[in-house]
Design a protein around this motif. Structure first.
Motif, PDB file in Angstrom:
ATOM      1  N   PHE A  34      69.997  15.793 -13.597  1.00  0.00           N
ATOM      2  CA  PHE A  34      69.235  16.913 -13.034  1.00  0.00           C
ATOM      3  C   PHE A  34      70.169  17.959 -12.434  1.00  0.00           C
ATOM      4  N   GLN A  35      71.251  17.502 -11.812  1.00  0.00           N
ATOM      5  CA  GLN A  35      72.216  18.433 -11.230  1.00  0.00           C
ATOM      6  C   GLN A  35      72.936  19.242 -12.307  1.00  0.00           C
ATOM      7  N   VAL A  36      73.214  18.596 -13.421  1.00  0.00           N
ATOM      8  CA  VAL A  36      73.836  19.315 -14.545  1.00  0.00           C
ATOM      9  C   VAL A  36      72.900  20.422 -15.035  1.00  0.00           C
ATOM     10  N   LEU A  37      71.628  20.084 -15.197  1.00  0.00           N
ATOM     11  CA  LEU A  37      70.655  21.086 -15.652  1.00  0.00           C
ATOM     12  C   LEU A  37      70.529  22.237 -14.664  1.00  0.00           C
ATOM     13  N   ILE A  90      77.460  20.273 -24.943  1.00  0.00           N
ATOM     14  CA  ILE A  90      76.799  19.805 -26.168  1.00  0.00           C
ATOM     15  C   ILE A  90      77.083  18.321 -26.397  1.00  0.00           C
ATOM     16  N   LEU A  91      78.343  17.919 -26.221  1.00  0.00           N
ATOM     17  CA  LEU A  91      78.697  16.498 -26.378  1.00  0.00           C
ATOM     18  C   LEU A  91      78.033  15.647 -25.303  1.00  0.00           C
ATOM     19  N   TYR A  92      77.930  16.212 -24.112  1.00  0.00           N
ATOM     20  CA  TYR A  92      77.238  15.519 -23.023  1.00  0.00           C
ATOM     21  C   TYR A  92      75.770  15.282 -23.392  1.00  0.00           C
ATOM     22  N   GLY A  93      75.118  16.267 -23.986  1.00  0.00           N
ATOM     23  CA  GLY A  93      73.725  16.118 -24.400  1.00  0.00           C
ATOM     24  C   GLY A  93      73.549  15.039 -25.447  1.00  0.00           C
ATOM     25  N   LEU A  94      74.510  14.922 -26.366  1.00  0.00           N
ATOM     26  CA  LEU A  94      74.461  13.897 -27.405  1.00  0.00           C
ATOM     27  C   LEU A  94      74.500  12.499 -26.804  1.00  0.00           C
ATOM     28  N   LEU A 101      62.300   7.177 -11.445  1.00  0.00           N
ATOM     29  CA  LEU A 101      62.250   8.638 -11.499  1.00  0.00           C
ATOM     30  C   LEU A 101      62.191   9.226 -10.096  1.00  0.00           C
ATOM     31  N   LEU A 102      61.377   8.629  -9.240  1.00  0.00           N
ATOM     32  CA  LEU A 102      61.278   9.088  -7.855  1.00  0.00           C
ATOM     33  C   LEU A 102      62.629   8.985  -7.161  1.00  0.00           C
ATOM     34  N   GLY A 103      63.315   7.856  -7.368  1.00  0.00           N
ATOM     35  CA  GLY A 103      64.642   7.680  -6.769  1.00  0.00           C
ATOM     36  C   GLY A 103      65.638   8.704  -7.262  1.00  0.00           C
ATOM     37  N   SER A 104      65.589   9.020  -8.564  1.00  0.00           N
ATOM     38  CA  SER A 104      66.527  10.012  -9.110  1.00  0.00           C
ATOM     39  C   SER A 104      66.230  11.409  -8.574  1.00  0.00           C
ATOM     40  N   LEU A 105      64.953  11.745  -8.393  1.00  0.00           N
ATOM     41  CA  LEU A 105      64.597  13.049  -7.826  1.00  0.00           C
ATOM     42  C   LEU A 105      65.044  13.164  -6.373  1.00  0.00           C
ATOM     43  N   VAL A 106      64.884  12.072  -5.630  1.00  0.00           N
ATOM     44  CA  VAL A 106      65.339  12.077  -4.228  1.00  0.00           C
ATOM     45  C   VAL A 106      66.856  12.225  -4.161  1.00  0.00           C
ATOM     46  N   MET A 107      67.565  11.491  -5.016  1.00  0.00           N
ATOM     47  CA  MET A 107      69.029  11.585  -5.038  1.00  0.00           C
ATOM     48  C   MET A 107      69.469  12.984  -5.447  1.00  0.00           C
ATOM     49  N   SER A 108      68.772  13.567  -6.403  1.00  0.00           N
ATOM     50  CA  SER A 108      69.106  14.929  -6.823  1.00  0.00           C
ATOM     51  C   SER A 108      68.876  15.921  -5.692  1.00  0.00           C
ATOM     52  N   ALA A 109      67.793  15.721  -4.928  1.00  0.00           N
ATOM     53  CA  ALA A 109      67.518  16.599  -3.787  1.00  0.00           C
ATOM     54  C   ALA A 109      68.610  16.475  -2.731  1.00  0.00           C
ATOM     55  N   ILE A 110      69.091  15.251  -2.521  1.00  0.00           N
ATOM     56  CA  ILE A 110      70.184  15.034  -1.561  1.00  0.00           C
ATOM     57  C   ILE A 110      71.451  15.744  -2.024  1.00  0.00           C
ATOM     58  N   MET A 111      71.729  15.656  -3.331  1.00  0.00           N
ATOM     59  CA  MET A 111      72.903  16.344  -3.884  1.00  0.00           C
ATOM     60  C   MET A 111      72.780  17.853  -3.725  1.00  0.00           C
ATOM     61  N   THR A 112      71.580  18.377  -3.979  1.00  0.00           N
ATOM     62  CA  THR A 112      71.369  19.816  -3.811  1.00  0.00           C
ATOM     63  C   THR A 112      71.603  20.225  -2.368  1.00  0.00           C
ATOM     64  N   ILE A 155      80.032  15.547 -10.028  1.00  0.00           N
ATOM     65  CA  ILE A 155      79.099  14.919 -10.970  1.00  0.00           C
ATOM     66  C   ILE A 155      79.849  14.032 -11.961  1.00  0.00           C
ATOM     67  N   GLY A 156      80.957  14.555 -12.489  1.00  0.00           N
ATOM     68  CA  GLY A 156      81.759  13.757 -13.407  1.00  0.00           C
ATOM     69  C   GLY A 156      82.336  12.532 -12.734  1.00  0.00           C
ATOM     70  N   GLY A 157      82.724  12.670 -11.478  1.00  0.00           N
ATOM     71  CA  GLY A 157      83.230  11.521 -10.729  1.00  0.00           C
ATOM     72  C   GLY A 157      82.168  10.459 -10.538  1.00  0.00           C
ATOM     73  N   LEU A 158      80.922  10.888 -10.306  1.00  0.00           N
ATOM     74  CA  LEU A 158      79.826   9.929 -10.155  1.00  0.00           C
ATOM     75  C   LEU A 158      79.601   9.154 -11.452  1.00  0.00           C
ATOM     76  N   TYR A 159      79.613   9.850 -12.578  1.00  0.00           N
ATOM     77  CA  TYR A 159      79.475   9.160 -13.866  1.00  0.00           C
ATOM     78  C   TYR A 159      80.644   8.203 -14.109  1.00  0.00           C
ATOM     79  N   SER A 160      81.836   8.615 -13.748  1.00  0.00           N
ATOM     80  CA  SER A 160      83.004   7.761 -13.941  1.00  0.00           C
ATOM     81  C   SER A 160      82.913   6.501 -13.090  1.00  0.00           C
ATOM     82  N   ILE A 161      82.424   6.642 -11.859  1.00  0.00           N
ATOM     83  CA  ILE A 161      82.240   5.471 -10.992  1.00  0.00           C
ATOM     84  C   ILE A 161      81.214   4.515 -11.601  1.00  0.00           C
ATOM     85  N   LEU A 162      80.120   5.074 -12.129  1.00  0.00           N
ATOM     86  CA  LEU A 162      79.131   4.231 -12.806  1.00  0.00           C
ATOM     87  C   LEU A 162      79.759   3.495 -13.991  1.00  0.00           C
TER      88      LEU A 162
END
Length: 472
Positions: free
Chosen positions: A289-292, A375-379, A409-420, A440-447
């Protein structure tokens, strides 16, 4: 006599094959029905130009109002809609909720038509929050309607392809309308409302899931888990069951239902697979959501740098992202693996790739390279989302699809709101726009690292029980 027995056996085999073919065609039919709905509900030409429409001659509000008050209303309404979805969708068997949410979207765009007042725009944003969960409820309906769970991956893949193609068609048609009208956005809300109306009509055509009294599922009796685990519900429960249609106390009934929902929730998340996939979904989708939300801002940031002569081609980039997302969803549907064993390493690999693509956006000085990473991220993101959703659904019981998926979904929206809040409203670290993508990239890398560790830990755990180890 032998000939008669052979005929009976051949008839039995033919009937079995016919039944298998019927079941196979059944899951395909419902999958394509949902995929068409996904296409219609995502065909929204206004979306890329929503801010421009609100701040233009039609909306007549300031950029500050569009970015703050309208965005806040959308965020809060989406949280409320998701909360309602996860509580009642399983009880209402999804179809009614899908129709209601789609109708909310239709009303939202109708209120935006013409030259709406500020009050109308605010009310439209309240209804607009349904867009974040309508496709999730449709996915839950799809999973609940398919009897053979081995088809979950393919069905989720086809539905995701329909969704991405809908986005692509909406973006392209929006660009064509705006270009042909000389930059006027007036027709776009009408197009969106018409698409939502078609989606609502199509949702009415959804085949109903086998009807059953959901309250009877939740009411305790001598066989339910709730009665086994709670000694407080004794003779009153039998009285309620006996007088169900005449004298059931409403408040007590609601308490019983909520207790069963809570029990289903705990039981679902006690499963390791669901817990792991849900944690990825919450954090991974929050980052998505943050990427978008920030990608268009990054485009403008890079192009407006001193000495940069790049030309924006956002429409082309967005269309390629959706097309590649559809390609990723389609291809992953063809992959047959033991996801119980390879799921964690797949999640780790995809998360790491997504992290690399987003981190690279921090270093790029030219817009074309950012387009390529996006584009590669979307793939990759669409492929991992298909597997995550299908694997979560594969390990859930039928009455828990929207409960767990809606909670994620609710958890992801709350986390996105916190990031915003962290990035924009309370940016005490003074993180720049490119710096957001580093985070954001660091978060994905940690995951990716976490799921890699989990994979090797589970791998070593399973190897103890491999037959080859016994012989050695």
């Amino acid at each position: 006599m032998l000939y008669f027995q052979v005929n009976i056996i051949s008839i039995h085999v033919s009937r079995s094959k016919y039944k298998q073919i019927t079941i196979m065609e059944s899951w395909k039919k419902i999958t394509y029905v949902v995929a068409i709905f996904m296409f219609l509900v995502e065909t929204r030409p206004l979306e890329p130009y929503l801010t421009a429409y609100l701040t233009g001659p039609n909306g007549k509000i300031s950029l500050s109002e569009a970015a703050n008050s309208m965005e806040s209303l959308r965020s809060y309404s989406s949280l409320i809609a998701t909360l309602i979805m996860l509580i009642i969708s399983d009880y209402l068997l999804y179809k009614t909720v899908v129709i209601f949410l789609t109708l909310c979207l239709c009303i939202s765009y109708i209120l935006m038509m013409g030259s709406p007042s500020l009050t109308k725009l605010k009310v439209s944003m309240v209804f607009y929050g349904a867009r974040y969960c309508v496709t999730n409820v449709a996915s839950c309906y799809l999973f609940a309607h398919i009897k053979d769970r081995k088809h979950f991956q393919k069905s989720a893949s086809i539905a995701a392809v329909g969704l991405e193609l809908g986005k692509f068609f909406g973006d392209v048609s929006g660009q064509i309308i705006v270009s042909s009208s000389g930059g006027i956005y007036t027709a776009l809300p009408y197009c969106n409302a018409f698409a939502m109306l078609l989606a609502t009509i199509w949702a009415f055509l959804f085949p109903p899931i086998n009807k059953r009294n959901s309250l009877e599922i939740y009411l305790p009796n001598e066989k339910t888990t709730l009665l086994k685990t709670s000694e407080q519900i004794t003779s009153d429960s039998h009285k309620i069951k006996h007088n169900f249609n005449t004298r059931v106390d409403t408040e007590y009934k609601i308490i019983i239902v909520l207790k069963q929902i809570w029990l289903d929730f705990k039981t679902s998340f006690f499963k390791t697979v669901i817990l792991k996939k849900s944690l990825w979904y919450i954090f991974g989708m929050a980052a998505y959501f943050q990427v978008l939300n920030n990608m268009n801002v990054l485009y403008s940031y890079v192009v407006n740098k001193y000495g940069n002569n790049d030309v924006l081609s956002n429409g082309f980039a967005e269309s390629m992202v959706t097309l590649c997302g559809a390609l990723g969803a389609y291809l992953i549907g063809k992959v047959q693996l033991d996801w119980n064993y390879y799921g964690d390493i797949f999640t780790s690999f995809c998360s790491t790739l997504m992290g690399v693509f987003m981190i690279s956006c921090y270093f790029y000085e030219h817009i074309q390279l950012i387009y390529l990473s996006y584009i590669l991220y979307g793939l990759v993101s669409e492929a991992i989302l298909v597997i995550t959703l299908s694997e979560i659904a594969n390990h859930l019981k039928s009455q828990c699809y929207s409960l767990v998926i809606g909670f994620n979904l609710l958890g992801s929206l709350v986390m996105s709101a916190i990031m915003t809040f962290f990035f924009v409203q309370f940016n005490f670290l003074e993180i720049t726009v490119p710096g957001r993508f580093l985070f954001i990239g660091g978060l994905y890398s940690i995951l990716g690292i976490v799921f890699l560790v989990v994979y090797f830990f589970d791998d070593q755990k399973e190897k103890k029980y491999m037959p080859t180890d016994i012989y050695y």
